[in-house]
Design an enzyme around this catalytic site. Structure first.
Site, short mmCIF file in Angstrom:
data_model
loop_
_atom_site.label_atom_id
_atom_site.label_comp_id
_atom_site.label_asym_id
_atom_site.label_seq_id
_atom_site.Cartn_x
_atom_site.Cartn_y
_atom_site.Cartn_z
N LYS B 52 29.99 5.16 15.70
CA LYS B 52 30.67 6.34 15.16
C LYS B 52 32.16 6.04 14.97
CE LYS B 52 27.29 9.40 17.28
NZ LYS B 52 26.89 10.17 18.50
N GLN B 96 28.90 12.70 23.98
CA GLN B 96 27.69 11.91 23.76
C GLN B 96 26.63 12.25 24.80
OE1 GLN B 96 27.12 9.62 21.17
NE2 GLN B 96 25.03 9.63 21.98
N ASP B 119 28.62 18.60 16.26
CA ASP B 119 27.18 18.39 16.37
C ASP B 119 26.38 19.62 15.92
OD1 ASP B 119 26.44 15.83 17.22
OD2 ASP B 119 26.96 16.23 19.31
#
Lengths: 286, 286
Positions: B52, B96, B119
């Site tokens: 990422k 994460q 997200d």
């Protein structure tokens, strides 16, 4: 002949339970309180609000009805909602729909504190429901009432084929979420759906929530299906009927809700119950 | 033979668009910035975070990676999230998954400000999606990427039969919501579903997101169906494969996503795009 799911009887039973919950909370010094805001002079809305007020009083729930003139500005309404948000004595806030056109109804819905959102319409509560969060939050009253019917009549949902006809924010979508969470196989039909009838014909559970007369008849159903009719329509004769052609459907279905006397009475019973639940949850979090 | 939905190519195209969006924002003095928090030493997580970071840098997105030791307490992590919530230079926050067991992941998800929830996992954003709110909000990246695939290949969804296999919070449920919003007839299957295969056999669109190998094979599909494989599994030979038996499925399907090279590359492309969208939306609201 289908077994009738008696919404009136279950509403009475639910209300009896609610009354007992209220008494228990009173003995702890907690007084559940519902605040309803009505804006304008819509006759049907005024009647709904009166019914809620009467039912709350019957059950020992404090009931505030704030009837504002139809000229009320959005800013004025927001101010009232925020006052109620900040008032610890109020557990549930309901703004009666529809609002006058100059007021953004979604903004009002979002302004009500999620923990006082007795209608279960705030996006954070809808998100909790759709994510099946294992915590306490309010859920839209009509589909929550339907789930209480399934429970009362021991209607098994796990692995079963459920069809929800309609995808409104207040019935179809939350109904689908509740059924998914209850381990049913859920299909959501909309007015674009191809082969809609083939889904209905296979369904163990049909929830009709389209606001259209005679959407579903007996010939459309699987023998023994559970048929939940959320519709509230006036027919040609001015009589209240649902989305389902009751006469033909009850000959094929295993269980069926009548209109009136089915889903309708449960919705207000769940609204009252949810007011008390909000009071109880809020007390636990203090 | 099915037409292959090339996730790698579409991800590249998406990234090119994103890069251009970043340049435009830079010219307005806006610097999109993604903050990723990694807790502990999970190797796979570390690799995802590196990927990422690398991708963000390639696209001109500012990238902060905060690698915290596995002993980090929940309170310490919440403090970091809240600092990032309050930092106007940060547009997207990603913690994460998975987190160490002593940290309540749902609490962390809920603590991220909805407008920085890159997200799309916060209940208020999930609620917005499920209610099909006509406003800007982030959506879970994997299903959002799948929708981009449908758009790219002009796959019509209105009235079509879509089946989502699996009901996870990060794929199955938001995928179902997006398909409902796109006017498809959506059925959500779970592991209790009776006659699951009969739904798949009728489906115009199948999204497999179960994490189980060979859940769907060619014989299960309708000829010409669009098959989206969200699975990421290692087979007996240690090779990355999806939930769909690709070899048999591609002979029957009309469109199919390969694994690897299908949904996977799109997820990270959408994550980057969404970071830039959050920056752009936030600038508009200033």
């Amino acid at each position: 002949m289908a077994k009738i799911i008696d919404g009136k009887a279950l509403a009475k039973k639910t209300n009896d339970d609610t009354k007992q919950m209220v008494n228990e909370l009173h003995s702890l010094g907690i007084k559940p309180c519902l605040a309803v805001i009505l804006v304008g002079d819509d006759q049907a809305s005024a009647r709904y609000v009166r019914n809620k007020h009467k039912k709350a009083e019957q059950l020992g729930i404090e009931s505030i009805v704030n009837h504002l003139p139809k000229e009320t500005t959005q800013a004025e309404l927001l101010k009232v909602v925020n006052e109620y948000n900040d008032d610890d004595a109020i557990n549930g806030i309901l703004v009666q729909s529809p609002l006058p056109k100059h007021i953004d109804e979604q903004l009002i819905t979002r302004t009500i504190k999620p923990e006082k959102d007795v209608d279960g319409f705030h996006p954070v509560n809808v998100g909790n429901l759709f994510l099946n969060e294992p915590k306490n939050y309010p859920v839209a009253c009509t589909p929550k009432g339907v789930m209480a019917m399934f429970a009362e009549y021991n209607i098994d949902l796990t692995g079963k084929k459920a069809v929800v006809i309609g995808r409104s924010s207040i019935v179809g979508r939350p109904m689908a979420a509740l059924l998914i969470n209850a381990n049913a196989t859920v299909t959501v039909l909309n007015h674009y759906s191809q082969d809609a009838k083939s889904y209905i014909k296979e369904a163990d559970v049909v929830v009709a929530a389209t606001g259209k007369l005679h959407m579903v008849s007996g010939a459309d159903l699987k023998v023994g299906a559970t048929v939940i009719d959320v519709g509230q329509n006036l027919n040609e004769a001015g009589k209240l009927v649902g989305d389902v052609d009751y006469e033909s459907a009850e000959k094929v279905a295993g269980y069926i809700t009548p209109v009136p006397g089915g889903v309708g009475p449960m919705t207000i019973a769940i609204l009252m119950r949810q007011t008390v639940e909000l009071a109880s949850w809020s007390a636990k979090n203090d």
